[in-house]
Every structure is written in structure tokens, then in C-alpha cells.
Design an enzyme around this catalytic site. Sequence first.
Site, PDB file in Angstrom:
ATOM      1  N   HIS A 137       0.876  -1.180   0.000  1.00 51.98           N
ATOM      2  CA  HIS A 137       0.000   0.000   0.000  1.00 51.98           C
ATOM      3  C   HIS A 137       0.914   1.232   0.000  1.00 51.98           C
ATOM      4  O   HIS A 137       2.022   1.181   0.549  1.00 51.98           O
ATOM      5  CB  HIS A 137      -0.832  -0.049   1.284  1.00 51.98           C
ATOM      6  CG  HIS A 137      -1.921   0.957   1.400  1.00 51.98           C
ATOM      7  ND1 HIS A 137      -1.689   2.266   1.748  1.00 51.98           N
ATOM      8  CD2 HIS A 137      -3.265   0.848   1.236  1.00 51.98           C
ATOM      9  CE1 HIS A 137      -2.841   2.919   1.803  1.00 51.98           C
ATOM     10  NE2 HIS A 137      -3.813   2.085   1.491  1.00 51.98           N
ATOM     11  N   ASP A 214       3.216  -4.393   8.079  1.00 52.47           N
ATOM     12  CA  ASP A 214       1.975  -3.648   7.931  1.00 52.47           C
ATOM     13  C   ASP A 214       0.845  -4.663   8.087  1.00 52.47           C
ATOM     14  O   ASP A 214       0.625  -5.499   7.198  1.00 52.47           O
ATOM     15  CB  ASP A 214       1.972  -2.990   6.550  1.00 52.47           C
ATOM     16  CG  ASP A 214       0.647  -2.314   6.225  1.00 52.47           C
ATOM     17  OD1 ASP A 214      -0.315  -2.490   6.994  1.00 52.47           O
ATOM     18  OD2 ASP A 214       0.583  -1.626   5.189  1.00 52.47           O
ATOM     19  N   GLN A 217      -4.290  -5.198   6.969  1.00 49.65           N
ATOM     20  CA  GLN A 217      -5.261  -6.149   6.399  1.00 49.65           C
ATOM     21  C   GLN A 217      -5.110  -7.540   7.018  1.00 49.65           C
ATOM     22  O   GLN A 217      -5.678  -8.501   6.492  1.00 49.65           O
ATOM     23  CB  GLN A 217      -5.079  -6.241   4.874  1.00 49.65           C
ATOM     24  CG  GLN A 217      -5.298  -4.950   4.135  1.00 49.65           C
ATOM     25  CD  GLN A 217      -6.753  -4.488   4.122  1.00 49.65           C
ATOM     26  OE1 GLN A 217      -7.664  -5.256   4.447  1.00 49.65           O
ATOM     27  NE2 GLN A 217      -6.978  -3.244   3.764  1.00 49.65           N
ATOM     28  N   LYS A 240     -10.148  -0.978  10.682  1.00 50.91           N
ATOM     29  CA  LYS A 240     -10.164  -2.169   9.824  1.00 50.91           C
ATOM     30  C   LYS A 240     -10.600  -3.405  10.612  1.00 50.91           C
ATOM     31  O   LYS A 240     -10.796  -4.464  10.048  1.00 50.91           O
ATOM     32  CB  LYS A 240      -8.769  -2.441   9.250  1.00 50.91           C
ATOM     33  CG  LYS A 240      -8.121  -1.263   8.546  1.00 50.91           C
ATOM     34  CD  LYS A 240      -8.350  -1.285   7.067  1.00 50.91           C
ATOM     35  CE  LYS A 240      -7.407  -0.297   6.381  1.00 50.91           C
ATOM     36  NZ  LYS A 240      -7.905   0.095   5.063  1.00 50.91           N
ATOM     37  N   CYS A 378      -4.710   2.512  -3.625  1.00 47.04           N
ATOM     38  CA  CYS A 378      -3.447   2.982  -3.037  1.00 47.04           C
ATOM     39  C   CYS A 378      -2.321   1.966  -3.256  1.00 47.04           C
ATOM     40  O   CYS A 378      -1.483   1.753  -2.368  1.00 47.04           O
ATOM     41  CB  CYS A 378      -3.589   3.297  -1.543  1.00 47.04           C
ATOM     42  SG  CYS A 378      -4.668   4.681  -1.245  1.00 47.04           S
TER      43      CYS A 378
HETATM   44  N1  PLP Z   1      -1.688  -0.718   4.637  1.00 44.70           N
HETATM   45  C1  PLP Z   1      -2.614  -1.481   4.045  1.00 44.70           C
HETATM   46  C2  PLP Z   1      -2.245  -2.853   3.582  1.00 44.70           C
HETATM   47  C3  PLP Z   1      -3.904  -0.983   3.879  1.00 44.70           C
HETATM   48  O1  PLP Z   1      -4.825  -1.737   3.275  1.00 44.70           O
HETATM   49  C4  PLP Z   1      -4.215   0.304   4.344  1.00 44.70           C
HETATM   50  C5  PLP Z   1      -5.558   0.866   4.147  1.00 44.70           C
HETATM   51  O2  PLP Z   1      -6.300   0.477   3.277  1.00 44.70           O
HETATM   52  C6  PLP Z   1      -3.219   1.046   4.960  1.00 44.70           C
HETATM   53  C7  PLP Z   1      -1.957   0.511   5.089  1.00 44.70           C
HETATM   54  C8  PLP Z   1      -3.474   2.418   5.476  1.00 44.70           C
HETATM   55  O3  PLP Z   1      -4.392   2.377   6.526  1.00 44.70           O
HETATM   56  P1  PLP Z   1      -4.885   3.752   7.155  1.00 44.70           P
HETATM   57  O4  PLP Z   1      -5.524   4.513   6.021  1.00 44.70           O
HETATM   58  O5  PLP Z   1      -5.867   3.331   8.189  1.00 44.70           O
HETATM   59  O6  PLP Z   1      -3.707   4.450   7.682  1.00 44.70           O
END
Ligand code: PLP
Length: 420
Positions: A137, A214, A217, A240, A378
Amino acid sequence: MSDMATEVRAPGDALTFDPDAVRAAFPILDQEMNGRPMVFLDSGASTQKPEAVIAAEAEFYRHDYANIHRGVYDLSQRASDAFDGGRRKVQAFLGAADWREIVFTRNTTEAINLVAWSFLEPRLQPSDEILVTTMEHHSNIVPWQLVAMRHGAKVVAVPITDAGELNLAALREMIGPRTKMLACTWVSNVLGTVNPVAEIVGIAHAAGVPVLLDAAQAVQHVAVDVQEVGADFLAFSAHKIYGPSGVGVLYGKREHLEAMPPWQGGGGIVDRVTFEGTTYGEIPFRFEAGTPDIAGVHGLGTALDWFGQFDIRAVEAHEIRLMAEAQRALQQIPGLHALGDPRHRTGALSFWVDGLHHQDVGAMLDLDGIAIRTGHHCAQPLHRRFGLEGSARASFGIYNNEADVAALADSLRYIVRKYG
Ligand code: PLP
């Protein structure tokens, strides 16, 4: 009980996961969208909230709200207890050794930025490398680019296979003395790939490289234990995992956090302030400048309590079964192509349709009351890897069921027949 119920018995307990009962806990799902019963398949972007979480936040504001930690009066103590309780619940949920290893942020993105600026930036030298993967992401790419830019260091992506799995052989080759950090997603928000994170951490640690996972998900789909997996840092967002938006979590090993300077200045992080200089407080408070989202942390704690009543293996089995069914149904639609085909997939299934723009697909599904996400999610580098600018993504949560999958497949069949 529904015939879809999955029963999983763990030693010493007998937990039953009933998707119909779970669904009933989410008031928002009981509505129509465009005159059809709503089918919510966008939990990858953000999950809906169970009544327990909604009620807990409302009750907190009604009866227990005050600013925390520096109030001597009873109400402030109660609010502080709820906030501190949220931290302990996150600690237990992640299997962290110490509550001080849990830092509250606004979201996953901010947690990653914190590590980039406070942990990595002071150590970076020109020509150092930060390894990420092609399936990240943007939140797990751009913060590293910002710190790399300052020092003439580079962000380098470990490739993925056509199936959408991380190329571990390439990772082994690419990691070396110049590597200062490995930042890797546990579960891809586009492909749904579940990465073998313990193995990845093992490869990095063998080369002396710290790892940030990270888990944005991952936490809502698979069992997460930071000690078992051995990560140096791990980030996730409350929104999430059926909790409120506005709260994120950074887990960091105690020895790392203790060696890190504050990255934002303000109240709450200090020991002693004078105009000549300031000394900073203990972890995790050193990283939590200003008034936090007090009710949000309480809401996250409630969400983890709510989620914790289910056996994660039953949740995972239910979601994997739904995704496999969706994949089977979608594969039979002529001209529809899934992105990747990883062996271990959860949460998300992305696809494109010959001759149709993904945004049109999303808009037409909306007319049938079906909410999916379209665009690059993203993850532009990942889409480019597959020669695409974007895709349509159906993503699944604990409340989805076979009727949701059938509605998606029916609607897509119609769209492709009529417009494809
Ligand atoms: N990392 C992953 C794999 C994500 O799917 C997301 C959000 O969709 C994020 C990071 C960023 O999350 P946040 O927008 O809550 O900071």
C-alpha cells in the site's frame, strides 16, 4: 443456527461462529441501497461497526468522558482507566510482552511514519536501502521514500510472482549489508495474499535487518502474535477491525522504542520542560503528543473484546470459504480476470473485465445495491506490475455470507452479458 455455521473447538473451549448472528450485530447492514438490500463488500477500505462498539463509545461520552492522566478527580480517573484498559487489550490481542510496546497513533499510516522518522531516519546513510515489496500500500512506500530522500538512500521493491506471491528467492538475494529496513505487508489489500511473515522476518533478521509488518489487512483475518512472528514493528488501524476510525496502533519492541526520540513535540511526551531544553518521558507516552482519541481507544478495546469472542480460526475459515466461492463464481464469467492467484489468500479479491472500465463496473454494481471499491486501492506499483491502472475489488468481513457472494456474481454476470 444457520447451516453455514462453522464450529471450531479449541482445547478447553467450544466456540461457535454463526455468520447470521454476527451479521445481526451490525445495524448498518440492515438497509437498502438503491432500492436493493445492501451488499457490503468494501471492508478492506474500512469495516462496519458492531452495536457493541457504537454503544460503548456513546456510553463513554455520556458517563465517563474527561481528559486523561493528569486529572485527580474521579471522572478523569475513570476515563484514564478506560484508555489504559484499551492499551492492555491491544497488548493481549497482539501477544506483546509489555504494554509499553503499544503506541497509539491516528492510523496505520501514522504508525509507519513514526518508525520512518524516529527509528530509521537517524540511522540512514547515503546509498543505504530500504526494502519494501511490489504489493505494498502507498502507506508503506511513501514514508520510506520521504526519509530516504533526505539522505540519498533508496527504496527498493522486492518483486512478486504472477500468482501475486512474494518472490522469497529475490528477497534473499536483495537483502544485504546496505539494507537498513524491511517493510512488508502481512496481507495484500489488493491480492489478498497472506505473506509468510515469520519466514520473511527470519530472512531479514539473519541479515541483521529490522522488520516492520503492515498488519492493516491482517489483524481482522488471521491470528496475529508479534512474539511468535518476531517483528520489530507492526502497525494496524482500529477501523479495519470493527473499531472506530481515528485510532491506529504501533507495536514496537521495547528496546527499539526506548532508543527512539520523540517525533512530534507537545504535551504528554515530556519529563521536564525549560526554555533551555526539554527532557522526554517514558515510552509509549513519548510518542503520543497531545490529547489522544480517548473514546476511540476505548472503542478499539471494545472492538477487540467483541472480536475476541470468536475463534479466529473459525473467522478465517469462514472468510476463506466465501472468497473461494467468489473466485469460483467469478472465474466462470467470460472476460473477467482475477488479479493473482496466491495459495494463501484472505480478505480481498480484485479483478478486471475486458472492455469495461473498473469504475463503470463499480457504478453498475452500486445500482444493484452492491458496494465494492474501484481504482488503484493505493497500490499503483502493484497494478502496474499487472499492466493495469486500476481494478475492481470485492473485500470481505466477518459479516459477509454466501448470499453476498451470489448477489455479486449474479450482478457481474448480468453486467458482462449486457455491456462486456
Ligand atoms: N496498509 C494497508 C495494507 C492498507 O490496506 C491500508 C488501508 O487500506 C493502509 C496501510 C493504510 O491504513 P490507514 O488509512 O488506516 O492508515
